[in-house]
Scaffold this motif. Structure first.
Motif, PDB file in Angstrom:
ATOM      1  N   ILE A  35     -22.212  -3.110 -42.129  1.00 20.49           N
ATOM      2  CA  ILE A  35     -22.923  -2.707 -42.495  1.00 20.49           C
ATOM      3  C   ILE A  35     -23.091  -2.915 -43.713  1.00 20.49           C
ATOM      4  CG2 ILE A  35     -22.289  -0.018 -44.142  1.00 20.49           C
ATOM      5  CD1 ILE A  35     -20.889   0.191 -41.608  1.00 20.49           C
ATOM      6  N   SER A  36     -22.113  -3.674 -44.895  1.00 14.26           N
ATOM      7  CA  SER A  36     -21.811  -4.315 -46.380  1.00 14.26           C
ATOM      8  C   SER A  36     -23.536  -5.140 -46.352  1.00 14.26           C
ATOM      9  CB  SER A  36     -21.160  -5.065 -47.039  1.00 14.26           C
ATOM     10  OG  SER A  36     -20.766  -5.125 -45.856  1.00 14.26           O
ATOM     11  N   THR A  37     -23.881  -6.218 -45.726  1.00 19.30           N
ATOM     12  CA  THR A  37     -24.677  -6.684 -45.351  1.00 19.30           C
ATOM     13  C   THR A  37     -26.537  -6.381 -45.686  1.00 19.30           C
ATOM     14  OG1 THR A  37     -23.410  -8.602 -44.983  1.00 19.30           O
ATOM     15  CG2 THR A  37     -25.489  -8.877 -44.248  1.00 19.30           C
ATOM     16  N   LEU A  38     -26.600  -5.574 -44.276  1.00 16.88           N
ATOM     17  CA  LEU A  38     -27.170  -4.440 -43.859  1.00 16.88           C
ATOM     18  C   LEU A  38     -27.959  -3.894 -45.038  1.00 16.88           C
ATOM     19  CD1 LEU A  38     -26.801  -2.854 -40.668  1.00 16.88           C
ATOM     20  CD2 LEU A  38     -28.626  -4.846 -41.123  1.00 16.88           C
ATOM     21  N   CYS A  39     -26.546  -3.565 -45.965  1.00 19.41           N
ATOM     22  CA  CYS A  39     -27.148  -2.553 -46.882  1.00 19.41           C
ATOM     23  C   CYS A  39     -27.652  -2.861 -48.447  1.00 19.41           C
ATOM     24  CB  CYS A  39     -25.678  -1.913 -47.448  1.00 19.41           C
ATOM     25  SG  CYS A  39     -24.922  -0.197 -46.380  1.00 19.41           S
ATOM     26  N   ALA A  40     -27.473  -4.343 -48.685  1.00 23.51           N
ATOM     27  CA  ALA A  40     -27.440  -5.526 -49.645  1.00 23.51           C
ATOM     28  C   ALA A  40     -29.114  -5.750 -49.594  1.00 23.51           C
ATOM     29  CB  ALA A  40     -26.834  -6.878 -50.011  1.00 23.51           C
ATOM     30  N   GLU A  41     -29.586  -6.247 -47.700  1.00 21.97           N
ATOM     31  CA  GLU A  41     -30.680  -6.152 -47.578  1.00 21.97           C
ATOM     32  C   GLU A  41     -31.519  -5.552 -48.007  1.00 21.97           C
ATOM     33  OE1 GLU A  41     -31.451  -8.734 -43.985  1.00 21.97           O
ATOM     34  OE2 GLU A  41     -29.926  -9.899 -44.714  1.00 21.97           O
ATOM     35  N   LEU A  42     -31.208  -3.738 -47.520  1.00 24.26           N
ATOM     36  CA  LEU A  42     -32.102  -3.220 -47.652  1.00 24.26           C
ATOM     37  C   LEU A  42     -31.654  -1.860 -49.083  1.00 24.26           C
ATOM     38  CD1 LEU A  42     -31.689  -1.632 -44.044  1.00 24.26           C
ATOM     39  CD2 LEU A  42     -33.232  -2.870 -44.996  1.00 24.26           C
ATOM     40  N   GLY A  43     -31.127  -2.907 -49.895  1.00 23.03           N
ATOM     41  CA  GLY A  43     -31.594  -2.055 -50.742  1.00 23.03           C
ATOM     42  C   GLY A  43     -30.750  -0.608 -51.742  1.00 23.03           C
ATOM     43  N   VAL A  44     -29.846  -0.985 -50.167  1.00 24.07           N
ATOM     44  CA  VAL A  44     -29.409   1.041 -49.912  1.00 24.07           C
ATOM     45  C   VAL A  44     -28.086   0.730 -50.173  1.00 24.07           C
ATOM     46  CG1 VAL A  44     -31.424   1.966 -48.924  1.00 24.07           C
ATOM     47  CG2 VAL A  44     -28.919   1.062 -47.693  1.00 24.07           C
ATOM     48  N   THR A  45     -26.854   2.278 -50.813  1.00 21.33           N
ATOM     49  CA  THR A  45     -25.831   2.290 -50.576  1.00 21.33           C
ATOM     50  C   THR A  45     -25.767   2.803 -48.440  1.00 21.33           C
ATOM     51  OG1 THR A  45     -25.629   4.918 -51.259  1.00 21.33           O
ATOM     52  CG2 THR A  45     -25.527   3.522 -52.998  1.00 21.33           C
ATOM     53  N   LYS A  46     -24.260   2.446 -48.995  1.00 20.81           N
ATOM     54  CA  LYS A  46     -23.254   2.848 -47.419  1.00 20.81           C
ATOM     55  C   LYS A  46     -23.536   4.171 -46.796  1.00 20.81           C
ATOM     56  CE  LYS A  46     -19.904  -1.161 -47.303  1.00 20.81           C
ATOM     57  NZ  LYS A  46     -18.542  -1.356 -47.759  1.00 20.81           N
TER      58      LYS A  46
END
Length: 192
Positions: A35-46
């Protein structure tokens, strides 16, 4: 947080999340989809993630659904392939064997299939359909049923081998793949 680091304000769709997760799966494997990696890549919060999914398992189920649906589309494409003239069909199959993106996804999904029954069933179904199309192609070329299946199996297993050999073995060129197909389709005599 600087303006550059500010999270996105555009709401992502389920398709955005599943597409990003599939890309991450291809690059990092199943264990790398976090989840954290995806959020970072997409530029969004959890919070954005949890708006769409209860947990990572729910996301991975959605990715499996998306991939399986795309494979159903691929199977429908095989029906169209089966209606092409034999030479055109063989050329199309040869070109698929060297397409990098397709094989990257294929390798990642086959690895994932080891731990996900839904994905495993989809991979098995697609493999069976591909074997059927290639066997029918060999029969159209004049090989008897047993010889057609042997030659088709050789091509299908070679294709799967190309998936897993990428990176550690030289990638065949289109000309080399054409030569492999020519060897297996030449002459109307048994291989044994």
């Amino acid at each position: 947080m600087t303006a550059q680091e500010k999270p996105r304000t555009v709401r992502l769709s389920v398709a955005d999340w599943t597409s990003a997760a599939l890309d991450l799966l291809v690059r990092e494997g199943v264990a790398g989809v976090k989840i954290s990696t995806l959020c970072a890549e997409l530029g969004v919060t959890k919070g954005s993630f949890y708006w769409h999914f209860v947990d990572i398992n729910a996301l991975m189920a959605a990715v499996a659904d998306q991939w399986c649906a795309s494979q159903n589309d691929a199977v429908r494409g095989l029906d169209v392939l089966a209606t092409m003239p034999v030479e055109q069909r063989l050329e199309w199959m040869a070109s698929l064997l060297i397409e990098d993106r397709a094989w990257s996804v294929e390798r990642a999904v086959r690895d994932w299939a080891r731990t996900n029954e839904q994905v495993a069933a989809s991979v098995q179904s697609l493999d069976q359909r591909i074997l059927e199309v290639v066997t029918n192609t060999m029969e159209e070329l004049g090989f008897d049923e047993a010889d057609a299946r042997l030659r088709a199996g050789t091509l299908v297993y070679a294709g799967i081998g190309f998936v897993h050999g990428r990176g550690s073995l030289p990638t065949p060129t289109l000309a080399e793949v054409r030569d492999i197909i020519a060897v297996l389709t030449s002459g109307n005599r048994p291989l044994a």
